[in-house]
Enzyme design. Structure first.
Site: not given
Length: 822
Positions: A224, A255, A547
């Site tokens: 990156h 960013y 469940d």
């Protein structure tokens, strides 16, 4: 010394956090070992830019990040902070991104993080470098900020060492030692370390360390890009490291963070650059550090152009240096946490970024010391969640690369994996394609969401099918068709078949099977052959593990309808040892079998002529099963219905699956049989109030607050979690509640915040759909117990709107169960 002998492999932010958290809980017989020098050993933590944006669509990941912020804010090294809480700002430059920021703000509020969507002027106040003309708005989270990763490692390692944790730096791990299926120690360049528990926090080397015990991790290291500018004129003279919020421009995969008078720029818009674990250099061989590769300027060119456009003040600067830094990506964007199912005592905490590091340290410490994690729901992080095909090397790399590409994309909750597909197809797949099935993907299975063959049903005069999800934009209406509503209503009026093959099926067999399931299940399952039981699996703290349905097919044979691979893992871990309970085997039979749900008022008309057995209301009662033949097809028929209508789940072997479809299709022609998809299924099950594990209930919930306490039989023989669950029965402070939206045609997507009349956030939505039978949107939500009374007026945050909703009595449809029992 307190606690077992523990060796933590890897002293980056995760290993350091775990060592600290274990020592806080009183375990000091712990050794932390790393091949590199501390506090900068050379892994991803050592070069991480440290931006912490807390908000994601995952409640668990947001809470892990929030704890990381809380903890790092409390730490320092010689007065220097481990976290700079400058806030976070995500900007929108398109209407679609602005809508997404409203949705993200809803997630933040739902998970307890203060967040606000602000206008362009406020964005400019927070981040003066922005071009005001491009920005439509932004998401501001004041508690976001910059983690000082190396400093955080130093602070936590120092604290852990002060409590007795042994720290070994510059020590290479050569092997993990095992004997009789359990770890016994770790061989290192400094000698052997005895161990009862080994935790792999090796980051980009995780695959290598896990491979020492034969464990496959679906993890891919990818490079990156991170670059630093020279001096930015607008920041000239800045003497503090960061004064303004960390900034994210997701529309361009970028960013930013301040570094005094410079900017650091991170970029995800370049081509994926996967790196094999064998290609990663050792600490002594790497020029800078093993996790840093040479910067490829050509891949960063578009990032710099976009930066100069959004932040015009950077045009006077230039890129001074950059790296291609390695980070870990997984096949589903979630961490890998938990114990190996093959080697007892070998644990992993992998694919964890700085953002979630301290939270994962706490979660793992609780899991190890207490036997369960009480602070976070880790069901989506458990390393044993994967199916076998998820571990194929080509799949792991392909999914890791695609997740890198999509990291800042606007993703719909139903958005399926696009490649590689198809992977798993039921025997009905060809017939479904012939009917124009629109397929989404679940666990690798191709699963129809609706069928174009049913388009003609949409225009029926007596059906009102509103178009939900189209306010405020049609983005939310992706993966929806009015055919979904037609299929749902047709099921209520006539009969439809549903492909249920994707649901996990297990066989539990052997002389000790009944005793084993009695110990594992909350309901009585040791009943007559042909009985079917809805029951729960609980953890030792009384929380719900799953469940399931348990069908007794023979004296020593049970079929379990499960929720996924974690159920197989849970049951296998609890198999009896020795001869105390007799021999028991648990086997996944899903790949070799298939299932169709035949449901609707005319279901018996279709089924009965195909068999000589009695399928009348008394001949095969509700929650009973039978092995029979439908024509020439051997079938296990269970009288169950997840959609709330008369019908059966029909199981057969995979080789007979297409014949089962064709047999039912031919018999159903005169009764108007259709095939229906998952969209209708979800609407119908919510009208009936049936919970979905993983969405409506998870590890953090107990039976009483979830509304499934009826499945806990206090007077049955002891089962796992029994006493803990019973202690929680009278301590309910929240409830899973049914809400109906009062605005005509309105519905939501899931994960939205729920607001009280005074505007405060009081809960969050789990599952949602439009109820075509009841004519209203349905949303199940977790609410404080005092607000769960039917009739209570609330609002649900949906993008930038707040939709009126009301707590309703449940189930919304057929409360007396007359249709199911007919």
């Amino acid at each position: 010394m307190a606690g077992p002998q523990v060796v933590i492999i890897g002293a980056g932010v995760v290993g350091a956090a775990l060592a600290d958290e274990l020592s806080i809980k009183g375990w000091d017989n712990v050794t932390l070992v790393d091949q590199g020098p501390l506090p900068e050993p050379g892994g991803s933590s050592s070069h991480a830019p440290g931006l912490v944006f807390q908000t994601t669509a995952s409640k668990t990941m947001t809470e892990l990040a929030s704890y990381t912020v809380e903890k790092l804010c409390s730490l320092d090294v010689e007065g220097e902070p481990c976290f700079l809480q400058v806030g976070g700002l995500e900007v929108a430059t398109t209407p679609a991104r602005l809508a997404e920021l409203h949705r993200r703000a809803g997630w933040a509020r739902a998970w307890g993080v203060a967040a606000e969507v602000v206008d362009p002027d406020r964005c400019l106040e927070l981040a003066p470098l922005l071009d005001r003309d491009q920005v439509l708005g932004g998401l501001h989270v004041p508690t976001d900020g910059l983690a000082k990763a190396v400093r955080a490692v130093q602070a936590q390692v120092t604290r852990a060492a002060g409590r007795g944790v042994r720290v070994l730096e510059r020590t290479e791990v050569l092997d993990v030692l095992t004997e009789d299926g359990r770890v016994t120690g770790v061989a290192t360049s400094a000698g052997e370390l005895p161990a009862e528990i080994v935790v792999c926090c090796a980051g980009i080397w995780g695959q290598k360390v896990a491979g020492m015990v034969g464990m496959t991790l679906p993890l891919t290291p990818l490079a990156h890009q991170l670059a630093w500018t020279g001096q930015v004129p607008a920041l000239a003279g800045q003497t503090e490291e960061a004064l303004r919020p960390i900034l994210r421009h997701q529309e361009a995969d970028l960013y930013y963070r301040e570094h005094f008078d410079q900017l650091a720029i991170g970029y995800y818009g370049h081509r994926p650059m996967p790196v094999g674990v064998t290609e990663i250099l050792g600490v002594d061989d790497a020029e800078v550090m093993p996790s840093v590769q040479p910067f490829t300027e050509e891949d960063f060119a578009e990032a710099w152009r976009e930066t100069n456009s959004l932040l015009p003040g950077t045009a006077g600067a230039k890129i001074e240096e950059g790296i291609n830094g390695l980070f870990s990506f997984t096949t589903d964007d979630m961490p890998l946490l938990g114990e190996s199912n093959q080697v007892k005592g070998f644990w992993v905490a992998e694919a964890v970024w700085v953002t979630h590091s301290a939270g994962v340290g706490r979660a793992m410490a609780e899991w190890l010391v207490d036997g369960h994690c009480s602070s976070f729901d880790l069901h989506a992080c458990d390393v044993n969640r994967f199916e076998q095909h998820h571990l194929a090397p080509d799949y792991v790399v392909a999914r890791g690369c695609q997740n890198f590409v999509e990291i800042y994309d606007i993703k719909h909750p139903l958005q399926p994996m696009e490649d590689p597909r198809p992977l798993r197809t039921s025997p009905f797949y060809q017939r479904q394609r012939e009917l124009g099935g629109f397929f989404l993907e679940a666990g690798g299975w191709e699963r129809p969401h609706w069928y174009e063959a049913n388009a003609g049903l949409v225009d029926r005069d007596n059906w009102d099918i509103p178009v939900p999800n189209n306010d405020p934009n049609d983005w939310a209406a992706q993966y929806w068709s009015p055919i979904v509503g037609a299929e749902a209503q047709y099921t209520r009026e006539a009969v439809a078949i549903y492909d249920m093959t994707a649901l996990k099926r297990l066989e539990v067999s052997g002389p000790g099977a009944a005793a084993f399931l009695t110990r594992m299940c909350t309901s009585t399952v040791d009943k007559s052959v042909g009985s079917v039981t809805y029951t729960l699996l609980l953890d030792s703290d009384g929380g719900i593990r799953s469940d399931i349905t348990v069908a007794r097919l023979g004296r020593d044979q049970f079929q379990v309808g499960a929720n996924g691979n974690l159920d197989l893992d849970w049951l296998t871990r609890h198999l009896p040892t020795g001869d105390a309970d007799g021999s028991v085997a648990v086997r996944d039979i899903t790949p070799g079998t298939c299932c169709l749900g035949l449901w609707g008022p005319r279901a018996r008309d279709v089924l009965q002529p195909l068999t000589r057995d009695d399928f009348s209301a008394d001949g095969l009662k509700y929650f009973r099963g039978r092995q029979t033949y439908l024509g020439n097809v051997p079938v296990t028929a269970l009288r169950l219905s997840y959609v709330g209508e008369l019908g059966w789940e029909l199981y057969t072997t995979a080789d007979m699956g297409q014949k089962l479809w064709d047999t039912l299709w031919a018999a159903g022609a005169e009764h108007g049989l259709i095939a229906a998809g998952r969209g209708a299924f979800n609407s119908l099950r919510l009208e009936k109030g049936y919970r979905s594990f993983g969405a409506d209930m998870t590890f953090e919930h107990d039976p009483w607050e979830t509304g499934v306490g009826f499945a806990v039989k206090a007077d049955k023989p002891e089962f796992v979690g029994q006493q803990a669950a019973l202690r929680r029965r009278d301590r309910v402070t929240r409830r899973l509640s049914c809400l109906t939206l009062t605005r005509p045609g309105a519905t939501v997507l899931g994960n939205e915040p729920v607001y009280s009349p005074d505007g405060s956030v009081v809960g969050y939505v789990t599952s949602a759909a439009y109820g075509y039978t009841i004519g209203a949107g349905i949303a199940y939500a977790w609410l404080p117990a005092e607000l769960s009374t039917p009739g209570t007026e609330l609002r649900i945050g949906y993008f930038d709107s707040r939709l009126p909703a009301r707590v309703a009595e449940e189930p919304l449809f057929d409360p007396k169960m007359t249709r199911l029992r007919s």
